[in-house]
Design an enzyme around this catalytic site. Structure first.
Site, PDB file in Angstrom:
ATOM      1  N   ASP A 152       0.851  -1.189   0.000  1.00 49.65           N
ATOM      2  CA  ASP A 152       0.000   0.000   0.000  1.00 49.65           C
ATOM      3  C   ASP A 152       0.888   1.240   0.000  1.00 49.65           C
ATOM      4  OD1 ASP A 152      -2.405   1.355   0.029  1.00 49.65           O
ATOM      5  OD2 ASP A 152      -2.759   1.112   2.171  1.00 49.65           O
TER       6      ASP A 152
ATOM      7  N   GLU B  76       2.400   4.706  -4.334  1.00 49.32           N
ATOM      8  CA  GLU B  76       2.289   5.519  -5.555  1.00 49.32           C
ATOM      9  C   GLU B  76       3.624   6.183  -5.973  1.00 49.32           C
ATOM     10  OE1 GLU B  76      -1.297   4.249  -4.213  1.00 49.32           O
ATOM     11  OE2 GLU B  76      -0.011   5.567  -3.022  1.00 49.32           O
TER      12      GLU B  76
ATOM     13  N   ASP C 248      -9.132   3.328  -2.201  1.00 48.50           N
ATOM     14  CA  ASP C 248      -9.974   3.783  -1.088  1.00 48.50           C
ATOM     15  C   ASP C 248     -11.315   4.311  -1.583  1.00 48.50           C
ATOM     16  OD1 ASP C 248      -7.867   3.084   0.475  1.00 48.50           O
ATOM     17  OD2 ASP C 248      -7.151   5.119   0.816  1.00 48.50           O
TER      18      ASP C 248
END
Length: 789
Positions: free
Chosen positions: A405, A408, A479
């Site tokens: 997670d 990015e 999300d």
């Protein structure tokens, strides 16, 4: 940019074309696939997506000629014409235009008024994208439909929308105005009246896609830096486009069977007593479950590869206890490493120079969950090997999978600056080039580490991705929110992920942020039950989202959907095997199977589960029926067994615990008996649902966890059926025997048919008939079965 053509020469599969102001290349990958390249940033093509380019090349003859002011390259399937200014046009072998460069410049529609005033008040004012260093404009005929680009928001057909590829952690409610989300998959499919083709713009920098929004005469893709590097991928069928694209970028390997079961997650399940309570509640309420995910609070101060000693005093012992209940643990691992002298992971990475740096060579520091954190430089092979080796810390404790997670990469103070430096496997570069592939490279490292540590098929789940990440990881859409709109949005998002090569995907069932209502959870689980990745996940501070936290009706609907999911696991497993072979995802838009039917081109609230099942979920509050479009052919209602003729819309009843499902005539569906988890019982008798018609099916059986199937360690069964003159003939054949724990028998239910006799090889077989149809058992050795009405 390139100017007039001055000459050309041929080098193997490449045609080098010389212009006044630059060079261009056309490379023939196969009769259907052509690469267009210009070295605007590096002299040679570099790709993090096409990692084994030679594997995609096919033996291919092509003709090269010069005529009427153009270079012409012709394969047996395509003709490519190259003109001055490096305009490139594509035609089929008959000379019919497929994809032509637009000869004019960009001409966006007018935006009126002073948008600065609107922005001062807090509005997100619309602005037209500026000119880019690289811009490829393609002429629009008018009837095109566009699909793909990963899990971007908006409808299934992306015509009239614009997007940006820049991996972005944006927790605000995802709506159609979001140009960027967590993934950058610069590939889309164009469906025209005559044919389908794909365009893959393999540029890791920030890229831009306008699919006819700013002007209906053209669509374009572009980038502010990097090379001009795109692939034209001809179908002419949409399925072939996906297969050829994944032939370039890689396909999802067959996952372990347990990973296709139910996953339960929350930010966060801690301490250990709470994890054990969740496991026990699933068993108490007769709910199947294979995995519990642990979010960031299992760690010691959010230090990756550690455990909080108070909350989890003995992780290995906990996982042993869970194993007795058939439940595995998946742990989150973020890239941010806490800046903390004495913390072994940080110290080792610092001493070896494994972290990204600023322009002066000083280790770059930003803020994530642990506070001040540093970022491993996954663009460098030694760093990837180091990170891969660290996975053993988790797997040795008993962890079954890793959830990547915040990759990015995300931070709490905005995006990393453009000038952060990365070693990039020997050609140093900056954050602009690495950003979109950072999560991809982290996933690759994680995959390699789990494989080395366990020898089993790795289970990796990632939020950020680039084209080709499907080789290493499953993905989810990030999300989302517990809104009905996000349930509706999840269907085209996951379908387009599948079209973009990501066969193993899903979304957070029930929604991550906000509080999920009982009815929304009941309807969402009916969609999630058919998603390759099923995970119920919710955020810190939200209401409990486990199904027993709601009323009995919700719990019953949830249990019903999950039991159906587990019943269909052998079918889903076969679909994942097909995905590894063809790139086609288990969940598919109707347009992929029925492109000739214009009625399905825009349908994004129904989908196919494989090619044989049509799923029509309810995605609106309070609805207890819905319109369902059935494509041409005969379809069987999965609940009632009633046959319906397709090519029309019907009205389907949908009480709270029912998702309308239809099965194509001629289908076989292999199923399992009830299980609380994968492997709870040895399956000696496969249950086989048959829907009368003409069709065939291939089912495989293996150990469900190793790669032995790639060297022959599997069993393969072929089923065929033919319906004629009041009889149904079924042929069963075992075509490969490489796995010892073979089925002993098949228990077959033929739906919609009450037989008067059943014969196997001319010998009568005992059977029963009822509302579900005709049921009987036969040995797994196979043979020919005849049912007479």
């Amino acid at each position: 940019m390139w100017g007039k053509r001055t000459g050309y020469d041929k080098e193997g599969r490449r045609v080098h074309i010389h212009f006044e102001h630059g060079e261009g290349q056309i490379e023939v990958v196969s009769p259907w696939v052509v690469n267009v390249f210009s070295p605007l940033y590096t002299q040679e093509r570099e790709s993090r997506a096409v990692e084994h380019p030679n594997a995609a090349f096919e033996e291919c003859e092509f003709r090269l000629s010069e005529r009427d002011g153009r270079i012409e390259i012709a394969t047996e399937q395509l003709t490519v014409r190259v003109y001055d200014h490096f305009h490139v046009d594509f035609y089929d072998a008959a000379g019919t235009p497929l994809c032509l460069d637009y000869r004019g410049g960009r001409d966006p529609f007018v935006r009126r008024g002073n948008v600065d005033i609107a922005e001062e008040e807090g509005h997100d004012a619309m602005r037209t994208s500026g000119e880019h260093k690289i811009q490829i404009l393609k002429a629009m005929e008018g009837g095109e439909k566009f699909y793909g680009l990963g899990d971007k928001t908006g409808p299934l057909n992306k015509k009239g929308y614009e997007y940006e590829m820049w991996n972005t952690d944006d927790p605000s409610p995802h709506v159609e105005s979001h140009k960027s989300l967590y993934k950058s998959i610069p590939f889309f499919i164009t469906l025209k009246e005559r044919a389908a083709y794909g365009l893959f713009f393999d540029n890791p920098f920030k890229t831009f896609f306008d699919l006819g929004k700013e002007n209906a005469d053209y669509y374009y893709f572009g980038a502010d830096d990097g090379n001009l590097d795109y692939y034209f991928i001809y179908g002419p069928d949409m399925k072939n486009v996906v297969t050829r694209y994944t032939g370039l970028t890689g396909r999802t390997p067959l996952p372990q069977l347990w990973t296709l079961g139910a996953h339960q997650s929350r930010w966060s399940y801690a301490p250990e007593a709470r994890v054990m309570e969740i496991a026990e509640k699933f068993r108490e309420h007769d709910l199947p479950l294979d995995a519990i995910h642990l979010d960031i609070d299992y760690m010691d101060g959010y230090r990756v590869f550690t455990w909080d000693g108070e909350r989890f005093p003995d992780p290995a012992a906990m996982m042993d206890k869970l194993k007795e209940q058939g439940i595995k643990i998946v742990t989150i691992i973020d890239p941010g490493v806490k800046k903390d002298r004495g913390y072994s992971i940080y110290d080792e990475g610092l001493n070896k120079g494994y972290y990204a740096t600023d322009r002066d060579g000083v280790t770059y520091v930003n803020t994530v969950w642990p506070g001040d954190s540093v970022y491993p430089d996954f663009s460098d092979e030694p760093v990837r090997r180091w990170w891969a080796g660290n996975q053993k810390i988790m797997t040795d404790a008993g962890v079954a999978g890793i959830w990547n997670d915040m990759n990015e990469p995300a931070s709490f103070t905005g995006p990393l600056p453009d000038d952060v430096r990365f070693k990039n496997d020997g050609r140093e570069t900056d954050h602009r080039e690495v950003h979109n592939v950072y999560g991809h490279l982290m996933s690759k490292s994680t995959f390699d580490g789990i494989l080395e540590a366990t020898g089993k098929r790795p289970f990796v789940i990632t939020r950020a991705a680039y084209a080709g990440t499907q080789k290493y990881s499953t993905v989810w859409t990030g999300d989302n929110q517990s809104f009905w709109e996000h349930l509706r949005l999840s269907i085209p998002m996951t379908l387009n992920l599948g079209l973009s090569g990501f066969a193993f995907n899903g979304c957070d069932v029930g929604g991550f942020s906000h509080d999920c209502t009982p009815e929304l959870l009941a309807r969402w689980v009916q969609v999630g039950a058919f998603s390759p990745l099923f995970r119920n996940h919710t955020a810190i501070g939200t209401r409990d989202q486990e199904p027993w936290a709601y009323d009995e009706a919700t719990l019953d609907a949830y249990r019903k959907a999950m039991k159906l999911r587990y019943r269909l696991l052998p079918y889903l497993y076969d679909l994942m095997r097909e995905a590894e072979q063809t790139g086609l995802a288990p969940t598919r838009p109707l347009v992929l199977e029925f492109p000739e039917d214009p009625a399905v081109h825009e349908i994004d609230d129904q989908f196919l589960f494989g090619s044989r099942m049509l799923i029509a979920p309810v995605v609106e509050q309070g609805k207890r029926h819905r319109a369902v479009y059935l494509p041409e052919g005969k379809w069987y209602d999965f609940v009632t067994g009633e046959a319906q003729e397709g090519g029309r819309a019907i009205l389907a009843d949908a009480p709270l615990d029912v998702c309308p499902i239809y099965v194509r005539a001629g289908a076989f569906l292999p199923t399992y008996p009830d299980q609380k988890y994968v492997g709870e019982r040895k399956i000696e008798e496969l249950l086989l649902d048959v829907y009368p018609g003409t069709g065939e099916y291939v089912h495989t059986q293996d150990d469900g966890e190793s790669f032995d199937y790639r060297s022959g360690g599997y069993n393969e069964y072929r089923f065929e059926q033919t319906e004629r003159d009041g009889e149904l003939e079924i042929a069963l054949e075992k075509t490969h025997a490489g796995y010892a724990d073979a089925y002993r028998s098949f228990r077959i239910t033929v739906h919609g048919l009450n037989a008067s006799s059943v014969e196997l090889g001319g010998q009568a077989v005992e059977f029963s008939s009822g509302t579900e149809g005709t049921t009987f058992s036969v040995p797994a050795d196979g043979g020919r079965i005849r049912l007479t009405r």
